[in-house]
Design a protein around this motif. Structure first.
Motif, mmCIF file in Angstrom:
data_model
loop_
_atom_site.group_PDB
_atom_site.id
_atom_site.type_symbol
_atom_site.label_atom_id
_atom_site.label_comp_id
_atom_site.label_asym_id
_atom_site.label_seq_id
_atom_site.Cartn_x
_atom_site.Cartn_y
_atom_site.Cartn_z
ATOM 1 N N TRP A 1 59.551 54.976 -19.856
ATOM 2 C CA TRP A 1 60.757 55.737 -20.215
ATOM 3 C C TRP A 1 61.996 54.907 -19.900
ATOM 4 C CZ3 TRP A 1 61.443 61.087 -21.744
ATOM 5 C CH2 TRP A 1 62.774 61.480 -21.771
ATOM 6 N N ILE A 2 62.020 54.383 -18.685
ATOM 7 C CA ILE A 2 63.198 53.623 -18.252
ATOM 8 C C ILE A 2 63.382 52.369 -19.111
ATOM 9 C CG2 ILE A 2 64.144 52.279 -16.318
ATOM 10 C CD1 ILE A 2 62.937 54.497 -14.477
ATOM 11 N N VAL B 1 60.747 61.184 -16.731
ATOM 12 C CA VAL B 1 61.937 60.359 -16.921
ATOM 13 C C VAL B 1 62.006 59.178 -15.947
ATOM 14 C CG1 VAL B 1 63.247 62.269 -17.930
ATOM 15 C CG2 VAL B 1 63.532 61.735 -15.492
ATOM 16 N N ASN B 2 61.095 59.150 -14.991
ATOM 17 C CA ASN B 2 61.023 58.013 -14.067
ATOM 18 C C ASN B 2 59.840 57.094 -14.344
ATOM 19 O OD1 ASN B 2 63.262 58.066 -11.976
ATOM 20 N ND2 ASN B 2 62.629 60.212 -12.078
ATOM 21 N N VAL C 1 67.815 60.405 -12.626
ATOM 22 C CA VAL C 1 67.255 61.650 -12.101
ATOM 23 C C VAL C 1 66.218 61.297 -11.033
ATOM 24 C CG1 VAL C 1 65.856 63.665 -12.712
ATOM 25 C CG2 VAL C 1 67.666 62.879 -14.251
ATOM 26 N N ARG C 2 66.466 61.714 -9.783
ATOM 27 C CA ARG C 2 65.571 61.321 -8.691
ATOM 28 C C ARG C 2 64.999 62.486 -7.892
ATOM 29 N NH1 ARG C 2 65.974 57.629 -11.689
ATOM 30 N NH2 ARG C 2 66.853 55.614 -11.210
ATOM 31 N N THR C 3 65.469 63.718 -8.179
ATOM 32 C CA THR C 3 64.958 64.889 -7.473
ATOM 33 C C THR C 3 64.630 65.976 -8.497
ATOM 34 O OG1 THR C 3 67.102 65.992 -7.225
ATOM 35 C CG2 THR C 3 66.477 64.389 -5.493
ATOM 36 N N THR D 1 68.834 70.058 -13.654
ATOM 37 C CA THR D 1 70.185 69.895 -14.204
ATOM 38 C C THR D 1 70.129 69.077 -15.487
ATOM 39 O OG1 THR D 1 71.170 70.060 -12.012
ATOM 40 C CG2 THR D 1 72.509 69.008 -13.729
ATOM 41 N N TRP D 2 69.345 67.998 -15.488
ATOM 42 C CA TRP D 2 69.174 67.167 -16.683
ATOM 43 C C TRP D 2 68.572 67.996 -17.818
ATOM 44 C CZ3 TRP D 2 64.868 65.665 -19.508
ATOM 45 C CH2 TRP D 2 65.047 64.605 -20.402
#
Length: 169
Positions: A31-32, A26-27, A40-42, A48-49
């Protein structure tokens, strides 16, 4: 849980153990640029996502976006699957690969498997798909699958318009 297999690929439900992979996916710049930035960074945020975006759909709908891995070595290359968005009248096909695995036909192979699953297992009559307005590779892939462009529209969760496609199964 295993969903389907193609010549080179296996599609299965994502699990919590896939959170680091989902964080990478997702990073990805693609995708972006072509989907969205979920923020979402961790790995914890990725989990959670995944709970809200993936696992919930498996439980409630019996389908969703699945992990795409190579059959020969089990390497995860991306996601592909079937999802019912509130903004679309029919379920849609979605896919994304890590950039390092693009250009090998994996997206087309996985998408063909998902279209067959929608038709033969789920017995759906129609499937939709959306792309960013300027995403020639996805537009070409959808054309190879027989999707026809319907319109451009702004969908909930996206900042700009999307191209909307439909396929009669």
């Amino acid at each position: 849980m295993q969903i389907l297999s193609t010549e080179r690929l296996s599609l299965r439900e994502f699990t919590p153990l896939d959170a680091p992979f989902l964080l990478r996916l997702v990073n990805e710049p693609g995708w972006i640029r072509n989907i969205n930035d979920p923020g979402v960074r961790t790995a914890e945020e990725a989990l959670t996502w995944a709970e809200g975006r993936l696992f919930k759909a498996y439980r409630e709908l019996g389908h969703g976006f699945w992990a795409v891995q190579r059959r020969d070595d089990g390497v995860l290359v991306g996601m592909c699957g079937l999802f019912k968005r509130a903004a679309l009248p029919e379920p849609d096909l979605g896919y994304a690969l890590l950039a390092e695995h693009e250009g090998r036909g994996y997206a087309l192979e996985a998408a063909r498997g998902c279209v067959a699953h929608a038709r033969e297992v789920l017995r759906w009559k129609t499937l939709m798909a959306i792309t960013a307005v300027d995403n020639p590779p996805s537009i070409a892939l959808l054309g190879k699958l027989g999707f026809e462009e319907q319109a451009q529209q702004v969908l909930e969760g996206y900042s700009g318009p999307s191209r909307v496609f439909r396929l009669a199964l």
